[in-house]
Scaffold this active site. Structure first.
Site, mmCIF file in Angstrom:
data_model
loop_
_atom_site.group_PDB
_atom_site.id
_atom_site.type_symbol
_atom_site.label_atom_id
_atom_site.label_comp_id
_atom_site.label_asym_id
_atom_site.label_seq_id
_atom_site.Cartn_x
_atom_site.Cartn_y
_atom_site.Cartn_z
ATOM 1 N N HIS A 112 49.007 56.161 14.155
ATOM 2 C CA HIS A 112 49.129 55.026 14.788
ATOM 3 C C HIS A 112 49.525 55.020 16.258
ATOM 4 O O HIS A 112 50.044 54.196 16.601
ATOM 5 C CB HIS A 112 50.044 53.973 14.098
ATOM 6 C CG HIS A 112 49.798 53.930 12.652
ATOM 7 N ND1 HIS A 112 48.681 53.165 12.088
ATOM 8 C CD2 HIS A 112 50.455 54.557 11.615
ATOM 9 C CE1 HIS A 112 48.740 53.231 10.961
ATOM 10 N NE2 HIS A 112 49.412 54.172 10.439
ATOM 11 N N ALA A 143 29.565 66.260 26.908
ATOM 12 C CA ALA A 143 29.230 65.951 25.590
ATOM 13 C C ALA A 143 29.656 67.010 24.583
ATOM 14 O O ALA A 143 29.745 68.103 24.826
ATOM 15 C CB ALA A 143 27.659 66.055 25.824
ATOM 16 N N ILE A 148 42.053 67.394 22.325
ATOM 17 C CA ILE A 148 43.394 67.710 21.622
ATOM 18 C C ILE A 148 44.446 67.551 22.533
ATOM 19 O O ILE A 148 45.920 67.677 22.020
ATOM 20 C CB ILE A 148 43.320 68.379 20.284
ATOM 21 C CG1 ILE A 148 43.275 69.847 21.085
ATOM 22 C CG2 ILE A 148 42.080 68.351 19.347
ATOM 23 C CD1 ILE A 148 43.323 71.157 19.941
ATOM 24 N N LYS A 163 38.383 71.807 27.289
ATOM 25 C CA LYS A 163 39.389 72.978 28.379
ATOM 26 C C LYS A 163 38.930 72.274 29.592
ATOM 27 O O LYS A 163 37.898 71.866 29.926
ATOM 28 C CB LYS A 163 39.123 74.280 28.289
ATOM 29 C CG LYS A 163 39.595 75.078 27.042
ATOM 30 C CD LYS A 163 39.529 76.465 26.899
ATOM 31 C CE LYS A 163 40.104 76.916 25.766
ATOM 32 N NZ LYS A 163 39.113 77.804 24.811
#
Length: 179
Positions: A112, A143, A148, A163
């Protein structure tokens, strides 16, 4: 205020000098991404009748074009939805001004607390942005990237996991017709 958001979205498709009824009609009828963003913006109307109709239409186009962008998502001026199909965004995502969302983009979170995306950001096709990351202003994401970790301002990022490939002060070349 809602009219300003719709004008800003139209600006991203046609340019500031071409905001008129003809271009609005043309994009509304022939561009699913713009049509969807109009109804998305109208769901925030203070007029209860407009709001109800907009929520019905938003849901209809949500299903028809597979644009899963909840009405309560915080989105700045100048949203550009490229190719108008297959986008999934968590409602806790915060999107800045002049952001391009390409087809098959997913911005999600299991906890959340989804991404915060800055201004003048280009998100390429098939990009996944996972969890609570911060994407700075003037960023380009290539693309197929899986983001993360945070991406700093003025960067070009790509890869799995994404990266930073390049950082510079040159403008984002893919965010045309900024509001």
């Amino acid at each position: 205020m809602i009219i300003d958001y719709i004008k800003s979205d139209l600006c991203r498709y046609v340019g500031k000098e071409n905001i008129n009824l003809y271009n609005f009609s043309k994009n509304y009828f022939f561009n699913p991404g713009f049509k969807f963003s109009c109804w998305l913006r109208l769901t925030q109307s203070k007029n209860p009748i407009i709001s109800i109709v907009a929520k019905v239409q938003h849901r209809r186009f949500y299903t028809k074009y597979m644009l899963n962008i909840p009405a309560n998502t915080k989105i700045g001026y100048g949203l550009y939805i490229g190719h108008g199909q297959c986008i999934v965004i968590n409602p806790t995502t915060q999107i800045g001004n002049n952001v391009n969302l390409s087809q098959f983009t997913s911005i999600g979170s299991n906890h959340h607390n989804a991404a915060i995306i800055g201004d003048n950001v280009y998100i390429g096709p098939n990009v996944c942005i996972v969890e609570n990351v911060v994407i700075g202003n003037n960023v380009q994401i290539g693309a197929g990237a899986v983001v993360i970790k945070d991406i700093p301002e003025n960067s070009l990022a790509a890869g799995v996991p994404a990266k930073v490939l390049k950082t510079n002060d040159s403008p984002n070349l893919y965010s045309h017709n900024r509001w």
